[in-house]
Design a protein around this motif. Structure first.
Motif, mmCIF file in Angstrom:
data_model
loop_
_atom_site.group_PDB
_atom_site.id
_atom_site.type_symbol
_atom_site.label_atom_id
_atom_site.label_comp_id
_atom_site.label_asym_id
_atom_site.label_seq_id
_atom_site.Cartn_x
_atom_site.Cartn_y
_atom_site.Cartn_z
ATOM 1 N N GLY A 1 23.667 -18.823 89.725
ATOM 2 C CA GLY A 1 24.195 -20.170 89.546
ATOM 3 C C GLY A 1 23.107 -21.157 89.178
ATOM 4 N N PHE A 2 21.960 -21.044 89.838
ATOM 5 C CA PHE A 2 20.842 -21.930 89.544
ATOM 6 C C PHE A 2 20.396 -21.749 88.104
ATOM 7 C CE2 PHE A 2 16.544 -23.291 89.097
ATOM 8 C CZ PHE A 2 16.499 -24.479 89.817
ATOM 9 N N LEU A 3 20.201 -20.506 87.695
ATOM 10 C CA LEU A 3 19.719 -20.222 86.352
ATOM 11 C C LEU A 3 20.719 -20.698 85.297
ATOM 12 C CD1 LEU A 3 17.435 -19.024 84.704
ATOM 13 C CD2 LEU A 3 18.521 -16.793 84.942
ATOM 14 N N ALA A 4 22.000 -20.476 85.545
ATOM 15 C CA ALA A 4 23.030 -20.907 84.588
ATOM 16 C C ALA A 4 23.072 -22.430 84.459
ATOM 17 C CB ALA A 4 24.394 -20.383 85.019
ATOM 18 N N GLY A 5 22.754 -23.137 85.534
ATOM 19 C CA GLY A 5 22.858 -24.589 85.538
ATOM 20 C C GLY A 5 21.608 -25.340 85.156
ATOM 21 N N CYS A 6 20.488 -24.636 84.999
ATOM 22 C CA CYS A 6 19.265 -25.367 84.678
ATOM 23 C C CYS A 6 19.151 -25.538 83.169
ATOM 24 C CB CYS A 6 18.039 -24.685 85.270
ATOM 25 S SG CYS A 6 17.621 -23.135 84.514
ATOM 26 N N GLY A 7 18.462 -26.589 82.787
ATOM 27 C CA GLY A 7 18.311 -26.896 81.368
ATOM 28 C C GLY A 7 17.207 -26.082 80.730
ATOM 29 N N ASP A 8 16.134 -26.743 80.417
ATOM 30 C CA ASP A 8 14.990 -26.157 79.733
ATOM 31 C C ASP A 8 14.253 -25.180 80.655
ATOM 32 O OD1 ASP A 8 12.690 -25.632 78.281
ATOM 33 O OD2 ASP A 8 11.888 -27.666 78.460
ATOM 34 N N LEU A 9 14.127 -23.935 80.232
ATOM 35 C CA LEU A 9 13.441 -22.928 81.050
ATOM 36 C C LEU A 9 11.947 -23.220 81.198
ATOM 37 C CD1 LEU A 9 15.078 -19.588 79.845
ATOM 38 C CD2 LEU A 9 15.706 -21.042 81.781
ATOM 39 N N GLY A 10 11.406 -24.022 80.317
ATOM 40 C CA GLY A 10 9.994 -24.361 80.382
ATOM 41 C C GLY A 10 9.700 -25.601 81.199
ATOM 42 N N ALA A 11 10.747 -26.283 81.646
ATOM 43 C CA ALA A 11 10.548 -27.504 82.423
ATOM 44 C C ALA A 11 9.850 -27.185 83.734
ATOM 45 C CB ALA A 11 11.895 -28.173 82.690
ATOM 46 N N GLU A 12 8.908 -28.039 84.095
ATOM 47 C CA GLU A 12 8.192 -27.864 85.351
ATOM 48 C C GLU A 12 9.015 -28.449 86.492
ATOM 49 O OE1 GLU A 12 4.970 -26.454 85.890
ATOM 50 O OE2 GLU A 12 5.175 -25.734 83.841
ATOM 51 N N LEU A 13 9.236 -27.665 87.534
ATOM 52 C CA LEU A 13 9.950 -28.111 88.719
ATOM 53 C C LEU A 13 8.978 -28.121 89.888
ATOM 54 C CD1 LEU A 13 13.226 -26.024 88.304
ATOM 55 C CD2 LEU A 13 12.826 -28.389 87.624
ATOM 56 N N VAL A 14 9.198 -29.018 90.825
ATOM 57 C CA VAL A 14 8.311 -29.132 91.987
ATOM 58 C C VAL A 14 8.988 -28.480 93.183
ATOM 59 C CG1 VAL A 14 7.108 -30.729 93.524
ATOM 60 C CG2 VAL A 14 7.297 -31.246 91.082
ATOM 61 N N ASP A 15 8.268 -27.575 93.836
ATOM 62 C CA ASP A 15 8.841 -26.852 94.974
ATOM 63 C C ASP A 15 8.704 -27.630 96.279
ATOM 64 O OD1 ASP A 15 6.260 -26.432 96.001
ATOM 65 O OD2 ASP A 15 6.168 -24.347 95.373
ATOM 66 N N ALA A 16 9.159 -27.035 97.359
ATOM 67 C CA ALA A 16 9.150 -27.680 98.676
ATOM 68 C C ALA A 16 7.733 -27.958 99.180
ATOM 69 C CB ALA A 16 9.905 -26.816 99.687
ATOM 70 N N ASP A 17 6.745 -27.288 98.597
ATOM 71 C CA ASP A 17 5.355 -27.506 98.998
ATOM 72 C C ASP A 17 4.611 -28.439 98.047
ATOM 73 O OD1 ASP A 17 5.579 -25.767 101.223
ATOM 74 O OD2 ASP A 17 5.311 -24.034 99.899
ATOM 75 N N GLY A 18 5.330 -29.022 97.073
ATOM 76 C CA GLY A 18 4.719 -29.944 96.138
ATOM 77 C C GLY A 18 4.048 -29.301 94.940
ATOM 78 N N GLU A 19 4.150 -27.986 94.794
ATOM 79 C CA GLU A 19 3.580 -27.273 93.649
ATOM 80 C C GLU A 19 4.593 -27.263 92.516
ATOM 81 O OE1 GLU A 19 0.441 -25.981 93.628
ATOM 82 O OE2 GLU A 19 0.183 -26.780 95.652
ATOM 83 N N SER A 20 4.115 -27.190 91.281
ATOM 84 C CA SER A 20 5.046 -27.143 90.157
ATOM 85 C C SER A 20 4.937 -25.811 89.420
ATOM 86 C CB SER A 20 4.799 -28.307 89.198
ATOM 87 O OG SER A 20 3.559 -28.171 88.555
ATOM 88 N N THR A 21 6.052 -25.382 88.867
ATOM 89 C CA THR A 21 6.125 -24.155 88.084
ATOM 90 C C THR A 21 7.348 -24.264 87.181
ATOM 91 O OG1 THR A 21 6.051 -21.746 88.196
ATOM 92 C CG2 THR A 21 7.514 -22.833 89.740
ATOM 93 N N SER A 22 7.433 -23.411 86.200
ATOM 94 C CA SER A 22 8.589 -23.449 85.310
ATOM 95 C C SER A 22 9.611 -22.388 85.720
ATOM 96 C CB SER A 22 8.168 -23.212 83.857
ATOM 97 O OG SER A 22 7.815 -21.864 83.642
ATOM 98 N N VAL A 23 10.843 -22.628 85.338
ATOM 99 C CA VAL A 23 11.907 -21.653 85.593
ATOM 100 C C VAL A 23 11.552 -20.341 84.908
ATOM 101 C CG1 VAL A 23 14.362 -21.136 85.245
ATOM 102 C CG2 VAL A 23 13.635 -23.474 85.817
ATOM 103 N N ARG A 24 11.049 -20.417 83.699
ATOM 104 C CA ARG A 24 10.669 -19.222 82.941
ATOM 105 C C ARG A 24 9.663 -18.373 83.730
ATOM 106 N NH1 ARG A 24 8.624 -21.674 78.950
ATOM 107 N NH2 ARG A 24 10.477 -21.586 77.620
#
Length: 189
Positions: A136-159
């Motif tokens: 569900g998360f993967l189907a609903g996210c936009g750009d796979l290269g977008a950087e997201l911030v995790d619960a620890d404040g680190e960022s990474t891309s969906v890809r």
């Protein structure tokens, strides 16, 4: 019957499914990156289910070789926690607890994978719930290269995360091949 037909028939005699019955259908070809990544991930998840199919609680909990705690049931539990961590905590930024790991027992996913039908049922329910969330998360996210911030404040891309999760499954499916062959001689595919 030719010698090649005999060999082909023998080769499939102890495998999980014949090629025409294999539920893993993704051929890897698509111009859409999301389709490619989701397809490979789906097939890795189906492989886990194939490796565990038809086994009872004792067989699923059977350890590989001492001193290893590796078992198919442990892999199901580990992969449920892995899915939960990467999709819920890292990508969605949720502060969720581990399903199995604890401060006093980091390897509880394997160490507490015991031959109990209730433990097996919970492991599969947890794994399926985490897979459903991730899909569900993967189907609903936009750009796979977008950087997201995790619960620890680190960022990474969906890809990056999806590729890592595919890699995690692929590595553990090699373990699952060996475990299943030890249990009943069935070979991986």
């Amino acid at each position: 019957m030719t010698q090649g037909e005999q060999v082909a028939g023998f080769a499939w005699s102890n495998m999980f499914v014949r090629p025409e019955e294999d539920p893993r259908t993704f051929d890897g070809y698509s111009p859409d990156e999301r389709v490619v990544l989701a397809g490979y991930l789906r097939d890795q998840r189906l492989t886990l289910e194939l490796k565990c199919s038809g086994l009872d609680a004792e067989q699923l909990a059977r350890r590989a070789v001492p001193p290893s705690g590796l078992s198919l049931l442990g892999l199901v539990r580990h992969l449920a926690d892995m899915e939960r961590f990467w999709f819920r905590r890292v990508l969605a930024g949720e502060e969720v607890p581990w399903l199995y790991r604890r401060a006093e027992c980091r390897d509880a996913d394997f160490e507490e994978a015991v031959a109990d039908p209730a433990v097996v049922a919970r492991a599969w329910a947890d794994w399926r719930a985490e897979v459903e969330y991730a899909e569900g998360f993967l189907a609903g996210c936009g750009d796979l290269g977008a950087e997201l911030v995790d619960a620890d404040g680190e960022s990474t891309s969906v890809r990056e995360v999806v590729i890592h999760v595919i890699e995690e499954y692929a590595r553990h499916m090699g373990h699952a091949d060996l475990l299943r062959e030890l249990i009943d001689g069935r070979l991986g595919q």
